[in-house]
Design a protein around this motif. Structure first.
Motif, PDB file in Angstrom:
ATOM      1  N   LEU A 261       0.843  -1.201   0.000  1.00 14.28           N
ATOM      2  CA  LEU A 261       0.000   0.000   0.000  1.00 14.28           C
ATOM      3  C   LEU A 261       0.873   1.244   0.000  1.00 14.28           C
ATOM      4  O   LEU A 261       1.760   1.389   0.835  1.00 14.28           O
ATOM      5  CB  LEU A 261      -0.904   0.026   1.239  1.00 14.28           C
ATOM      6  CG  LEU A 261      -1.931  -1.102   1.366  1.00 14.28           C
ATOM      7  CD1 LEU A 261      -2.668  -0.974   2.680  1.00 14.28           C
ATOM      8  CD2 LEU A 261      -2.900  -1.072   0.207  1.00 14.28           C
ATOM      9  N   TYR A 262       0.617   2.149  -0.933  1.00 14.90           N
ATOM     10  CA  TYR A 262       1.351   3.412  -0.929  1.00 14.90           C
ATOM     11  C   TYR A 262       0.939   4.269   0.261  1.00 14.90           C
ATOM     12  O   TYR A 262       1.753   4.985   0.825  1.00 14.90           O
ATOM     13  CB  TYR A 262       1.102   4.192  -2.218  1.00 14.90           C
ATOM     14  CG  TYR A 262       2.075   3.847  -3.304  1.00 14.90           C
ATOM     15  CD1 TYR A 262       3.419   4.136  -3.185  1.00 14.90           C
ATOM     16  CD2 TYR A 262       1.652   3.219  -4.466  1.00 14.90           C
ATOM     17  CE1 TYR A 262       4.321   3.821  -4.173  1.00 14.90           C
ATOM     18  CE2 TYR A 262       2.549   2.903  -5.469  1.00 14.90           C
ATOM     19  CZ  TYR A 262       3.875   3.205  -5.313  1.00 14.90           C
ATOM     20  OH  TYR A 262       4.766   2.884  -6.302  1.00 14.90           O
ATOM     21  N   ASN A 263      -0.319   4.228   0.633  1.00 20.06           N
ATOM     22  CA  ASN A 263      -0.814   4.969   1.794  1.00 20.06           C
ATOM     23  C   ASN A 263      -1.196   3.962   2.869  1.00 20.06           C
ATOM     24  O   ASN A 263      -2.277   3.378   2.812  1.00 20.06           O
ATOM     25  CB  ASN A 263      -2.029   5.823   1.428  1.00 20.06           C
ATOM     26  CG  ASN A 263      -1.680   6.897   0.438  1.00 20.06           C
ATOM     27  OD1 ASN A 263      -0.640   7.512   0.543  1.00 20.06           O
ATOM     28  ND2 ASN A 263      -2.541   7.114  -0.534  1.00 20.06           N
ATOM     29  N   PRO A 264      -0.330   3.736   3.848  1.00 19.67           N
ATOM     30  CA  PRO A 264      -0.633   2.747   4.887  1.00 19.67           C
ATOM     31  C   PRO A 264      -1.867   3.152   5.687  1.00 19.67           C
ATOM     32  O   PRO A 264      -2.187   4.332   5.826  1.00 19.67           O
ATOM     33  CB  PRO A 264       0.615   2.731   5.768  1.00 19.67           C
ATOM     34  CG  PRO A 264       1.482   3.813   5.295  1.00 19.67           C
ATOM     35  CD  PRO A 264       0.952   4.373   4.047  1.00 19.67           C
ATOM     36  N   ARG A 265      -2.545   2.154   6.191  1.00 15.12           N
ATOM     37  CA  ARG A 265      -3.760   2.395   6.969  1.00 15.12           C
ATOM     38  C   ARG A 265      -3.412   2.949   8.347  1.00 15.12           C
ATOM     39  O   ARG A 265      -2.334   2.716   8.862  1.00 15.12           O
ATOM     40  CB  ARG A 265      -4.515   1.084   7.131  1.00 15.12           C
ATOM     41  CG  ARG A 265      -4.906   0.491   5.821  1.00 15.12           C
ATOM     42  CD  ARG A 265      -5.505  -0.873   6.029  1.00 15.12           C
ATOM     43  NE  ARG A 265      -5.891  -1.406   4.737  1.00 15.12           N
ATOM     44  CZ  ARG A 265      -5.914  -2.670   4.454  1.00 15.12           C
ATOM     45  NH1 ARG A 265      -5.604  -3.565   5.375  1.00 15.12           N
ATOM     46  NH2 ARG A 265      -6.274  -3.085   3.263  1.00 15.12           N
ATOM     47  N   LEU A 266      -4.355   3.686   8.935  1.00 11.54           N
ATOM     48  CA  LEU A 266      -4.166   4.222  10.281  1.00 11.54           C
ATOM     49  C   LEU A 266      -4.594   3.148  11.276  1.00 11.54           C
ATOM     50  O   LEU A 266      -5.779   2.927  11.515  1.00 11.54           O
ATOM     51  CB  LEU A 266      -4.978   5.501  10.477  1.00 11.54           C
ATOM     52  CG  LEU A 266      -4.819   6.193  11.819  1.00 11.54           C
ATOM     53  CD1 LEU A 266      -3.358   6.546  12.063  1.00 11.54           C
ATOM     54  CD2 LEU A 266      -5.662   7.442  11.876  1.00 11.54           C
ATOM     55  N   GLU A 267      -3.622   2.459  11.814  1.00 10.05           N
ATOM     56  CA  GLU A 267      -3.835   1.383  12.781  1.00 10.05           C
ATOM     57  C   GLU A 267      -2.871   1.593  13.941  1.00 10.05           C
ATOM     58  O   GLU A 267      -2.057   2.506  13.927  1.00 10.05           O
ATOM     59  CB  GLU A 267      -3.559   0.021  12.131  1.00 10.05           C
ATOM     60  CG  GLU A 267      -4.451  -0.312  10.965  1.00 10.05           C
ATOM     61  CD  GLU A 267      -4.030  -1.604  10.279  1.00 10.05           C
ATOM     62  OE1 GLU A 267      -2.859  -2.026  10.447  1.00 10.05           O
ATOM     63  OE2 GLU A 267      -4.860  -2.189   9.576  1.00 10.05           O
ATOM     64  N   GLY A 268      -2.966   0.710  14.913  1.00  9.27           N
ATOM     65  CA  GLY A 268      -2.045   0.786  16.038  1.00  9.27           C
ATOM     66  C   GLY A 268      -0.598   0.661  15.619  1.00  9.27           C
ATOM     67  O   GLY A 268       0.288   1.329  16.149  1.00  9.27           O
ATOM     68  N   ARG A 269      -0.345  -0.191  14.620  1.00  7.30           N
ATOM     69  CA  ARG A 269       1.028  -0.396  14.153  1.00  7.30           C
ATOM     70  C   ARG A 269       1.550   0.795  13.372  1.00  7.30           C
ATOM     71  O   ARG A 269       2.738   1.052  13.348  1.00  7.30           O
ATOM     72  CB  ARG A 269       1.109  -1.624  13.249  1.00  7.30           C
ATOM     73  CG  ARG A 269       0.784  -2.902  13.955  1.00  7.30           C
ATOM     74  CD  ARG A 269       0.889  -4.050  13.012  1.00  7.30           C
ATOM     75  NE  ARG A 269      -0.053  -3.850  11.889  1.00  7.30           N
ATOM     76  CZ  ARG A 269      -0.033  -4.564  10.784  1.00  7.30           C
ATOM     77  NH1 ARG A 269       0.856  -5.481  10.613  1.00  7.30           N
ATOM     78  NH2 ARG A 269      -0.919  -4.331   9.839  1.00  7.30           N
ATOM     79  N   THR A 270       0.662   1.515  12.706  1.00 11.43           N
ATOM     80  CA  THR A 270       1.102   2.625  11.856  1.00 11.43           C
ATOM     81  C   THR A 270       0.825   3.985  12.484  1.00 11.43           C
ATOM     82  O   THR A 270       1.028   5.005  11.830  1.00 11.43           O
ATOM     83  CB  THR A 270       0.406   2.551  10.489  1.00 11.43           C
ATOM     84  OG1 THR A 270      -1.004   2.636  10.681  1.00 11.43           O
ATOM     85  CG2 THR A 270       0.776   1.292   9.752  1.00 11.43           C
ATOM     86  N   PHE A 271       0.366   4.002  13.725  1.00 10.96           N
ATOM     87  CA  PHE A 271       0.065   5.275  14.374  1.00 10.96           C
ATOM     88  C   PHE A 271       1.305   6.149  14.469  1.00 10.96           C
ATOM     89  O   PHE A 271       1.248   7.357  14.231  1.00 10.96           O
ATOM     90  CB  PHE A 271      -0.539   5.052  15.761  1.00 10.96           C
ATOM     91  CG  PHE A 271      -0.914   6.326  16.443  1.00 10.96           C
ATOM     92  CD1 PHE A 271      -1.998   7.059  15.999  1.00 10.96           C
ATOM     93  CD2 PHE A 271      -0.174   6.816  17.502  1.00 10.96           C
ATOM     94  CE1 PHE A 271      -2.345   8.251  16.604  1.00 10.96           C
ATOM     95  CE2 PHE A 271      -0.511   8.011  18.111  1.00 10.96           C
ATOM     96  CZ  PHE A 271      -1.604   8.722  17.665  1.00 10.96           C
TER      97      PHE A 271
END
Length: 161
Positions: free
Chosen positions: A101-111
């Motif tokens: 994914l070029y735009n990673p999702r907003l999750e706990g791992r990507t916060f």
């Protein structure tokens, strides 16, 4: 011109090589048939938003890597099966990981990935504000008696010279 007069075989061989290179390039282009222009746009959007796992920061719609071709085939199949865009992206993430994914999702791992630039920007603004306030206060501070006497001595010395 002199080359054409001397050896027409070189000219013919050069033209043949150009023709073969053009055919090889044309064979590399994938053609997907879509009855619905909306489906074709969805395909283009999805393949442009997925990153090739083997290429350096290149979308799968631009990549010539074999894995990118497989990913394009899978996207096409899933679209033909009637899957939603989010289902297709989720399928690719399950198979290849969040890297695709070029735009990673907003999750706990990507916060941290999403929040760190905002936090650093705010800290920078606070630091600039504190520095400006400190300089403003330093310039408004009155001179001590010793500093005033030294300044007067220096200004009087310049006047007498």
């Amino acid at each position: 011109m002199a080359l054409m007069r001397r050896d027409p075989l070189i000219l013919v061989a050069g033209l043949f090589l150009l023709l073969m290179a053009g055919l090889a390039q044309a064979a590399a282009i994938e053609v997907r048939e879509f009855d619905d222009p909306v489906l074709e746009k969805r395909y283009r959007d999805i393949t442009a938003s997925l990153r090739c796992p083997t290429c350096q920061n290149q979308a799968i719609n631009d990549s010539d890597a074999p894995v990118a071709g497989d990913m394009r085939d899978r996207v096409y199949q899933l679209l033909m099966d009637g899957r939603a865009d989010i289902e297709i992206r989720n399928h690719m993430v399950e198979r290849f990981g969040d890297y695709v994914l070029y735009n990673p999702r907003l999750e706990g791992r990507t916060f941290l990935l999403w929040g760190l630039p905002v936090v650093l920007g705010l800290l920078g603004l606070v630091l600039v504000g504190l520095l400006v306030r400190a300089r403003r206060n330093a310039s408004n501070r009155a001179l001590s008696a010793e500093e005033r006497a030294r300044l007067d001595a220096l200004t009087n010395r310049e006047r007498t010279e």
